[in-house]
Write a protein that holds these residues in place. Structure first.
Motif, PDB file in Angstrom:
ATOM      1  N   ASP A 198      34.304 -42.227   3.726  1.00  0.00           N
ATOM      2  CA  ASP A 198      34.486 -43.645   4.048  1.00  0.00           C
ATOM      3  C   ASP A 198      35.007 -43.885   5.460  1.00  0.00           C
ATOM      4  OD1 ASP A 198      33.655 -44.357   1.485  1.00  0.00           O
ATOM      5  OD2 ASP A 198      35.684 -44.137   0.687  1.00  0.00           O
ATOM      6  N   ARG A 199      34.791 -42.953   6.370  1.00  0.00           N
ATOM      7  CA  ARG A 199      35.270 -43.109   7.740  1.00  0.00           C
ATOM      8  C   ARG A 199      34.177 -42.718   8.722  1.00  0.00           C
ATOM      9  NH1 ARG A 199      41.219 -42.907   8.239  1.00  0.00           N
ATOM     10  NH2 ARG A 199      42.083 -42.957   6.137  1.00  0.00           N
ATOM     11  N   PHE A 200      34.216 -43.343   9.894  1.00  0.00           N
ATOM     12  CA  PHE A 200      33.387 -42.914  11.010  1.00  0.00           C
ATOM     13  C   PHE A 200      34.257 -42.070  11.933  1.00  0.00           C
ATOM     14  CE2 PHE A 200      31.072 -46.645   9.570  1.00  0.00           C
ATOM     15  CZ  PHE A 200      29.758 -46.214   9.638  1.00  0.00           C
ATOM     16  N   LEU A 201      33.755 -40.903  12.300  1.00  0.00           N
ATOM     17  CA  LEU A 201      34.534 -39.945  13.075  1.00  0.00           C
ATOM     18  C   LEU A 201      33.862 -39.639  14.403  1.00  0.00           C
ATOM     19  CD1 LEU A 201      35.165 -37.385  10.206  1.00  0.00           C
ATOM     20  CD2 LEU A 201      36.827 -39.015  11.080  1.00  0.00           C
ATOM     21  N   MET A 202      34.671 -39.270  15.390  1.00  0.00           N
ATOM     22  CA  MET A 202      34.147 -38.709  16.621  1.00  0.00           C
ATOM     23  C   MET A 202      35.029 -37.534  17.014  1.00  0.00           C
ATOM     24  SD  MET A 202      35.240 -41.571  19.471  1.00  0.00           S
ATOM     25  CE  MET A 202      34.834 -40.544  20.889  1.00  0.00           C
ATOM     26  N   ALA A 203      34.506 -36.669  17.854  1.00  0.00           N
ATOM     27  CA  ALA A 203      35.238 -35.488  18.302  1.00  0.00           C
ATOM     28  C   ALA A 203      35.696 -35.696  19.736  1.00  0.00           C
ATOM     29  CB  ALA A 203      34.360 -34.246  18.202  1.00  0.00           C
ATOM     30  N   ILE A 204      36.964 -35.401  19.997  1.00  0.00           N
ATOM     31  CA  ILE A 204      37.524 -35.528  21.336  1.00  0.00           C
ATOM     32  C   ILE A 204      38.248 -34.238  21.692  1.00  0.00           C
ATOM     33  CG2 ILE A 204      37.777 -38.036  21.179  1.00  0.00           C
ATOM     34  CD1 ILE A 204      40.780 -37.592  20.658  1.00  0.00           C
ATOM     35  N   GLY A 205      38.353 -33.969  22.985  1.00  0.00           N
ATOM     36  CA  GLY A 205      39.170 -32.871  23.469  1.00  0.00           C
ATOM     37  C   GLY A 205      40.373 -33.441  24.197  1.00  0.00           C
ATOM     38  N   LEU A 206      41.559 -32.953  23.892  1.00  0.00           N
ATOM     39  CA  LEU A 206      42.785 -33.397  24.551  1.00  0.00           C
ATOM     40  C   LEU A 206      43.491 -32.200  25.166  1.00  0.00           C
ATOM     41  CD1 LEU A 206      44.202 -35.898  21.887  1.00  0.00           C
ATOM     42  CD2 LEU A 206      43.253 -36.497  24.118  1.00  0.00           C
ATOM     43  N   GLY A 207      43.904 -32.343  26.431  1.00  0.00           N
ATOM     44  CA  GLY A 207      44.688 -31.307  27.079  1.00  0.00           C
ATOM     45  C   GLY A 207      43.856 -30.316  27.860  1.00  0.00           C
ATOM     46  N   THR A 208      44.568 -29.366  28.497  1.00  0.00           N
ATOM     47  CA  THR A 208      43.958 -28.289  29.275  1.00  0.00           C
ATOM     48  C   THR A 208      44.659 -26.976  28.940  1.00  0.00           C
ATOM     49  OG1 THR A 208      43.574 -29.850  31.091  1.00  0.00           O
ATOM     50  CG2 THR A 208      43.346 -27.509  31.584  1.00  0.00           C
ATOM     51  N   PRO A 209      43.976 -26.041  28.256  1.00  0.00           N
ATOM     52  CA  PRO A 209      42.616 -26.162  27.720  1.00  0.00           C
ATOM     53  C   PRO A 209      42.568 -27.170  26.575  1.00  0.00           C
ATOM     54  CG  PRO A 209      43.659 -24.173  26.911  1.00  0.00           C
ATOM     55  CD  PRO A 209      44.603 -24.745  27.927  1.00  0.00           C
ATOM     56  N   ALA A 210      41.373 -27.636  26.252  1.00  0.00           N
ATOM     57  CA  ALA A 210      41.227 -28.745  25.315  1.00  0.00           C
ATOM     58  C   ALA A 210      41.473 -28.323  23.874  1.00  0.00           C
ATOM     59  CB  ALA A 210      39.835 -29.351  25.443  1.00  0.00           C
ATOM     60  N   ASP A 220      49.270 -29.410  20.641  1.00  0.00           N
ATOM     61  CA  ASP A 220      50.572 -28.875  21.038  1.00  0.00           C
ATOM     62  C   ASP A 220      50.781 -29.155  22.521  1.00  0.00           C
ATOM     63  OD1 ASP A 220      52.862 -27.483  21.635  1.00  0.00           O
ATOM     64  OD2 ASP A 220      52.257 -25.643  20.605  1.00  0.00           O
ATOM     65  N   PRO A 221      51.642 -30.115  22.876  1.00  0.00           N
ATOM     66  CA  PRO A 221      51.847 -30.459  24.287  1.00  0.00           C
ATOM     67  C   PRO A 221      52.275 -29.280  25.147  1.00  0.00           C
ATOM     68  CG  PRO A 221      52.879 -32.089  22.858  1.00  0.00           C
ATOM     69  CD  PRO A 221      52.452 -30.957  21.976  1.00  0.00           C
ATOM     70  N   LEU A 222      53.022 -28.341  24.573  1.00  0.00           N
ATOM     71  CA  LEU A 222      53.509 -27.207  25.351  1.00  0.00           C
ATOM     72  C   LEU A 222      52.387 -26.258  25.753  1.00  0.00           C
ATOM     73  CD1 LEU A 222      56.830 -26.351  23.467  1.00  0.00           C
ATOM     74  CD2 LEU A 222      56.519 -27.720  25.542  1.00  0.00           C
ATOM     75  N   GLN A 223      51.227 -26.368  25.104  1.00  0.00           N
ATOM     76  CA  GLN A 223      50.098 -25.501  25.414  1.00  0.00           C
ATOM     77  C   GLN A 223      49.117 -26.144  26.390  1.00  0.00           C
ATOM     78  OE1 GLN A 223      50.041 -22.321  24.295  1.00  0.00           O
ATOM     79  NE2 GLN A 223      52.043 -22.817  23.418  1.00  0.00           N
ATOM     80  N   SER A 224      49.430 -27.349  26.878  1.00  0.00           N
ATOM     81  CA  SER A 224      48.545 -28.053  27.804  1.00  0.00           C
ATOM     82  C   SER A 224      49.181 -28.138  29.186  1.00  0.00           C
ATOM     83  CB  SER A 224      48.248 -29.468  27.298  1.00  0.00           C
ATOM     84  OG  SER A 224      47.528 -30.206  28.272  1.00  0.00           O
ATOM     85  N   SER A 225      48.460 -27.683  30.198  1.00  0.00           N
ATOM     86  CA  SER A 225      48.987 -27.694  31.566  1.00  0.00           C
ATOM     87  C   SER A 225      48.911 -29.074  32.210  1.00  0.00           C
ATOM     88  CB  SER A 225      48.220 -26.686  32.425  1.00  0.00           C
ATOM     89  OG  SER A 225      46.845 -27.040  32.515  1.00  0.00           O
ATOM     90  N   THR A 226      48.200 -30.029  31.583  1.00  0.00           N
ATOM     91  CA  THR A 226      48.031 -31.365  32.172  1.00  0.00           C
ATOM     92  C   THR A 226      48.796 -32.444  31.406  1.00  0.00           C
ATOM     93  OG1 THR A 226      45.922 -31.455  30.957  1.00  0.00           O
ATOM     94  CG2 THR A 226      45.824 -30.938  33.306  1.00  0.00           C
ATOM     95  N   TYR A 227      49.578 -32.044  30.431  1.00  0.00           N
ATOM     96  CA  TYR A 227      50.342 -32.999  29.621  1.00  0.00           C
ATOM     97  C   TYR A 227      51.466 -33.633  30.435  1.00  0.00           C
ATOM     98  CZ  TYR A 227      54.010 -34.404  26.325  1.00  0.00           C
ATOM     99  OH  TYR A 227      54.996 -35.087  25.658  1.00  0.00           O
ATOM    100  N   GLN A 228      51.695 -34.929  30.214  1.00  0.00           N
ATOM    101  CA  GLN A 228      52.844 -35.607  30.809  1.00  0.00           C
ATOM    102  C   GLN A 228      53.310 -36.718  29.876  1.00  0.00           C
ATOM    103  OE1 GLN A 228      51.825 -38.096  34.312  1.00  0.00           O
ATOM    104  NE2 GLN A 228      49.706 -37.453  33.976  1.00  0.00           N
TER     105      GLN A 228
END
Length: 221
Positions: free
Chosen positions: A55-67, A104-112
């Motif tokens: 019952d949901r519409f989904l999409m895939a996104i990448g967040l962070g570096t690496p994603a 996991d924010p600690l695993q992303s080099s571009t998180y702020q």
């Protein structure tokens, strides 16, 4: 068994400049029991647990570096996008492995983080109609959001790189990093298609030549 297949690495901005991305739903005419999608590294995985796509519409996104590639629910009635994040200090829903790794924010080099005195922090509080919230020790803007379904999410406002396919990404995408939620699904969170400046569309359009956005969902879902 016939399955719908959508490759994220082939999608994004087309040669004509239009922006496209795949959307998945259990009642897509080509879907019977499973959906197959590709992550940004071009590897295939599938999910068959109907707790994810029922019952949901989904999409895939990448967040962070690496994603971190996550499946999220499209919500046309809300604006703030969010995913649950590590560590989850209060309560988080059971995110299925097939919906991607918990961000996991600690695993992303571009998180702020978004600071408490920033314009973004004040505007989100104003438009959501919530009291000012701030973690002063970390200078981190806090948010909370409750839905008509009695589901809710609360956490910190953050910014990180958003990737849609291998040929489109934007820096400083603002979203909620949830550390407390009640969410009746097994995907990672919500992508907000509302109209405020921090919605998915309004943030993406600043990096394109387009000022219009349209979508069409079947009425019998």
């Amino acid at each position: 068994m016939f399955s719908f297949q959508g490759t994220l690495h082939d999608l994004g901005q087309t040669g004509a400049g239009a922006f496209q991305f795949p959307v998945f739903h259990e009642k897509h005419p080509c879907i019977q029991a499973s959906v197959h999608i590709a992550n940004v590294q071009k590897t295939w995985y599938s999910f068959e647990d109907d707790r994810i796509h029922k019952d949901r519409f989904l999409m895939a996104i990448g967040l962070g570096t690496p994603a971190f590639v996550n499946l999220v629910t499209i919500d046309t009635g809300s604006t703030l996008s969010w995913v649950q994040c590590r560590p989850c200090p209060i309560r988080c829903h059971n995110q299925d492995e097939e919906a991607g790794r918990i961000f996991d924010p600690l695993q992303s080099s571009t998180y702020q983080s978004v600071g408490c005195s920033t314009e973004d922090c004040g505007y989100v509080h104003e438009t959501l109609g919530i009291p000012f919230g701030c973690n002063e020790e970390q200078d981190s803007c806090l948010y909370s959001l409750r839905y008509a379904s009695e589901e809710y999410t609360a956490g910190s406002l953050v910014k990180d790189k958003l990737t849609l396919g291998n040929n489109f990404s934007i820096d400083d995408f603002m979203f909620g990093c949830s550390g407390d939620d009640r969410y009746n699904a097994a995907d990672a969170g919500i992508i907000g298609f509302g109209g405020a400046t921090y919605s998915f569309f309004r943030q993406v359009v600043r990096h394109t030549n387009y000022t219009a956005f349209s979508h069409c969902f079947p009425g019998n879902h």
